[in-house]
Design an enzyme around this catalytic site. Structure first.
Site, mmCIF file in Angstrom:
data_model
loop_
_atom_site.group_PDB
_atom_site.id
_atom_site.type_symbol
_atom_site.label_atom_id
_atom_site.label_comp_id
_atom_site.label_asym_id
_atom_site.label_seq_id
_atom_site.Cartn_x
_atom_site.Cartn_y
_atom_site.Cartn_z
ATOM 1 N N ASP A 45 -1.942 -7.406 -5.541
ATOM 2 C CA ASP A 45 -3.079 -7.362 -4.629
ATOM 3 C C ASP A 45 -2.744 -8.296 -3.472
ATOM 4 O OD1 ASP A 45 -5.435 -7.814 -3.257
ATOM 5 O OD2 ASP A 45 -6.684 -7.955 -5.053
ATOM 6 N N VAL A 46 -2.635 -7.737 -2.265
ATOM 7 C CA VAL A 46 -2.158 -8.545 -1.132
ATOM 8 C C VAL A 46 -3.147 -9.633 -0.713
ATOM 9 C CG1 VAL A 46 -0.666 -6.722 -0.230
ATOM 10 C CG2 VAL A 46 -3.022 -6.921 0.635
ATOM 11 N N TYR A 93 -13.443 -2.904 10.342
ATOM 12 C CA TYR A 93 -12.074 -2.362 10.398
ATOM 13 C C TYR A 93 -11.458 -2.583 11.782
ATOM 14 C CZ TYR A 93 -8.498 1.350 9.703
ATOM 15 O OH TYR A 93 -7.340 2.078 9.595
ATOM 16 N N ALA A 129 -10.513 -6.172 12.131
ATOM 17 C CA ALA A 129 -9.301 -6.466 11.356
ATOM 18 C C ALA A 129 -8.059 -5.924 12.073
ATOM 19 C CB ALA A 129 -9.406 -5.855 9.959
ATOM 20 N N LYS A 130 -8.161 -4.700 12.581
ATOM 21 C CA LYS A 130 -6.985 -4.074 13.210
ATOM 22 C C LYS A 130 -6.661 -4.729 14.559
ATOM 23 C CE LYS A 130 -5.816 -0.996 10.110
ATOM 24 N NZ LYS A 130 -4.680 -1.339 9.225
ATOM 25 N N GLY A 169 0.828 -1.214 0.000
ATOM 26 C CA GLY A 169 0.000 0.000 0.000
ATOM 27 C C GLY A 169 0.851 1.249 0.000
ATOM 28 N N ALA A 170 1.987 1.192 -0.726
ATOM 29 C CA ALA A 170 2.982 2.268 -0.626
ATOM 30 C C ALA A 170 2.888 3.289 -1.752
ATOM 31 C CB ALA A 170 4.388 1.671 -0.568
ATOM 32 N N ARG A 228 0.856 5.684 -1.803
ATOM 33 C CA ARG A 228 0.508 7.008 -1.243
ATOM 34 C C ARG A 228 0.406 6.895 0.281
ATOM 35 N NH1 ARG A 228 -5.792 6.482 -3.111
ATOM 36 N NH2 ARG A 228 -6.530 5.643 -1.120
ATOM 37 N N SER A 264 -4.281 0.131 14.199
ATOM 38 C CA SER A 264 -4.978 1.418 14.317
ATOM 39 C C SER A 264 -5.502 1.567 15.735
ATOM 40 C CB SER A 264 -6.162 1.445 13.346
ATOM 41 O OG SER A 264 -7.007 2.545 13.602
HETATM 42 P P1 NDP Z 1 -4.550 5.218 1.854
HETATM 43 O O1 NDP Z 1 -5.934 4.844 1.447
HETATM 44 O O2 NDP Z 1 -4.089 6.610 1.597
HETATM 45 O O3 NDP Z 1 -3.485 4.210 1.202
HETATM 46 C C1 NDP Z 1 -3.696 2.837 1.237
HETATM 47 C C2 NDP Z 1 -3.020 2.216 0.032
HETATM 48 O O4 NDP Z 1 -3.230 0.784 0.095
HETATM 49 C C3 NDP Z 1 -3.606 2.696 -1.288
HETATM 50 O O5 NDP Z 1 -2.585 3.047 -2.199
HETATM 51 C C4 NDP Z 1 -4.403 1.500 -1.754
HETATM 52 O O6 NDP Z 1 -4.500 1.377 -3.163
HETATM 53 C C5 NDP Z 1 -3.562 0.356 -1.214
HETATM 54 N N1 NDP Z 1 -4.300 -0.895 -1.207
HETATM 55 C C6 NDP Z 1 -5.622 -1.088 -0.927
HETATM 56 N N2 NDP Z 1 -5.948 -2.377 -1.076
HETATM 57 C C7 NDP Z 1 -4.831 -3.022 -1.469
HETATM 58 C C8 NDP Z 1 -4.538 -4.376 -1.804
HETATM 59 N N3 NDP Z 1 -5.485 -5.330 -1.763
HETATM 60 N N4 NDP Z 1 -3.282 -4.695 -2.182
HETATM 61 C C9 NDP Z 1 -2.318 -3.759 -2.255
HETATM 62 N N5 NDP Z 1 -2.525 -2.453 -1.938
HETATM 63 C C10 NDP Z 1 -3.773 -2.092 -1.571
HETATM 64 O O7 NDP Z 1 -4.452 4.862 3.394
HETATM 65 P P2 NDP Z 1 -3.521 5.413 4.598
HETATM 66 O O8 NDP Z 1 -2.178 5.744 4.100
HETATM 67 O O9 NDP Z 1 -4.299 6.382 5.368
HETATM 68 O O10 NDP Z 1 -3.464 4.079 5.476
HETATM 69 C C11 NDP Z 1 -2.382 3.150 5.434
HETATM 70 C C12 NDP Z 1 -2.595 2.130 6.531
HETATM 71 O O11 NDP Z 1 -2.657 2.800 7.780
HETATM 72 C C13 NDP Z 1 -3.890 1.338 6.391
HETATM 73 O O12 NDP Z 1 -3.685 0.011 6.817
HETATM 74 C C14 NDP Z 1 -4.808 2.059 7.353
HETATM 75 O O13 NDP Z 1 -5.833 1.213 7.805
HETATM 76 C C15 NDP Z 1 -3.859 2.434 8.452
HETATM 77 N N6 NDP Z 1 -4.295 3.537 9.294
HETATM 78 C C16 NDP Z 1 -4.568 4.773 8.770
HETATM 79 C C17 NDP Z 1 -4.972 5.788 9.610
HETATM 80 C C18 NDP Z 1 -5.294 7.167 9.111
HETATM 81 O O14 NDP Z 1 -5.773 7.983 9.902
HETATM 82 N N7 NDP Z 1 -5.034 7.487 7.861
HETATM 83 C C19 NDP Z 1 -5.134 5.572 11.063
HETATM 84 C C20 NDP Z 1 -4.812 4.237 11.491
HETATM 85 C C21 NDP Z 1 -4.400 3.266 10.637
HETATM 86 P P3 NDP Z 1 -5.793 2.023 -3.912
HETATM 87 O O15 NDP Z 1 -5.666 3.489 -3.755
HETATM 88 O O16 NDP Z 1 -5.629 1.606 -5.338
HETATM 89 O O17 NDP Z 1 -6.993 1.459 -3.231
#
Ligand code: NDP
Length: 244
Positions: free
Chosen positions: A54-55, A145, A148-149, A4-5, A7, A133
């Site tokens: 896709d993870v 969520y 899961a967390k 998920g890197a 963004r 989270s």
């Molecule tokens: P974003 O939605 O900005 O980024 C998540 C990324 O994961 C996206 O690029 C997304 O791709 C990718 N992704 C989604 N599904 C898959 C998959 N099946 N395989 C590979 N990549 C995938 O989220 P955040 O940066 O905010 O969050 C990152 C992590 O931190 C998450 O686990 C989130 O639950 C956790 N988190 C975030 C918080 C927050 O306040 N932001 C707070 C606590 C935890 P695409 O865009 O194509 O869907």
């Protein structure tokens, strides 16, 4: 490997780990989406490759891990960060909302950890960091969520017990409110401007500001260090205040 890197927190973590000296595999759903993070790392003199995966898909995960092994060397550091939200109250939550969230966070972390583990075993060194989270402690509208967390925390502790003898530590970083696309789309979904939504949440954050992706990346960076080898099975809340 940071999932998920493309963004948000994952991108900031990939960039931070590259600046720490790691070669970084930037993993996201498709390879083109990884390009911006890869370019940011390479422009700063770091080493990175982007890989679409896709993870939730076991064969794709195995292929991604092997591609990383071929391109960068054995993947001995893994950050399970990929995540989605499908928020709603229980009575409105569809089975598909439940399954999708559990699948990306929990199945994804399981599949990735299982696929990298042989490389860590062979190296006698490994680091797994799961992004949990503060919602693991319970949050209205996030039954899927939160489950899961919280599940990731149980996975973390179990893998820490299993893998410690092989030089592998497994820890969780559990962020609070972080300014990313995920939280911006949540604000939009509930019909608030991000500023209004943020101000409401910040009112209960002791340090008085939203978190930034790099706040989370700094915590992940600690767990990846050699000197963190005696810290395993822990959950570090990164939420601007105490959480238990
Ligand atoms: P974003 O939605 O900005 O980024 C998540 C990324 O994961 C996206 O690029 C997304 O791709 C990718 N992704 C989604 N599904 C898959 C998959 N099946 N395989 C590979 N990549 C995938 O989220 P955040 O940066 O905010 O969050 C990152 C992590 O931190 C998450 O686990 C989130 O639950 C956790 N988190 C975030 C918080 C927050 O306040 N932001 C707070 C606590 C935890 P695409 O865009 O194509 O869907």
């Amino acid at each position: 490997m940071v999932t998920g890197a493309a963004r948000g927190i994952g991108a900031a973590t990939a960039i931070r780990l590259a600046s720490d000296g790691f070669s970084v595999a930037v993993i996201d759903l498709d390879e083109p989406s990884c390009a911006r993070t890869v370019a940011a790392i390479q422009d700063s003199g770091g080493n990175a490759v982007g890989i679409g995966a896709d993870v939730t898909d076991a064969s794709t995960v195995r292929a991604a891990v092997e591609a990383v092994a071929n391109k960068l060397g054995a993947p001995t550091g893994l950050v399970n960060n990929a995540g989605i939200v499908r928020d709603s109250l229980l009575f409105k939550m569809e089975e598909s909302d439940w399954d999708a969230v559990i699948s990306v966070h929990l199945r994804g972390a399981f599949l990735m950890s299982k696929a990298v583990q042989p490389h860590m075993f062979d190296a006698g060194w490994g680091r797994i960091v799961n992004i949990s989270s503060t919602s693991a402690l319970g949050n209205r509208g996030q039954a899927n969520y939160a489950a899961a967390k919280a599940g990731l925390q149980g996975l973390t502790k179990s893998l820490a017990i299993e893998l410690g003898v092989f030089g592998v530590t497994v820890n969780c970083v559990a962020p609070g409110f972080i300014d990313t696309e995920m939280t911006r789309s949540t604000a939009a979904r509930i019909g608030k401007t991000f500023e209004t939504y943020s101000d409401e949440l910040v009112a209960s954050i002791p340090v008085g500001r939203p978190g930034k992706p790099k706040d989370v990346a700094a915590a992940v960076s600690f767990f990846l260090r050699d000197e963190a080898s005696f810290v395993s099975g822990q959950v570090l809340y990164v939420g601007g205040g105490p959480f238990t």
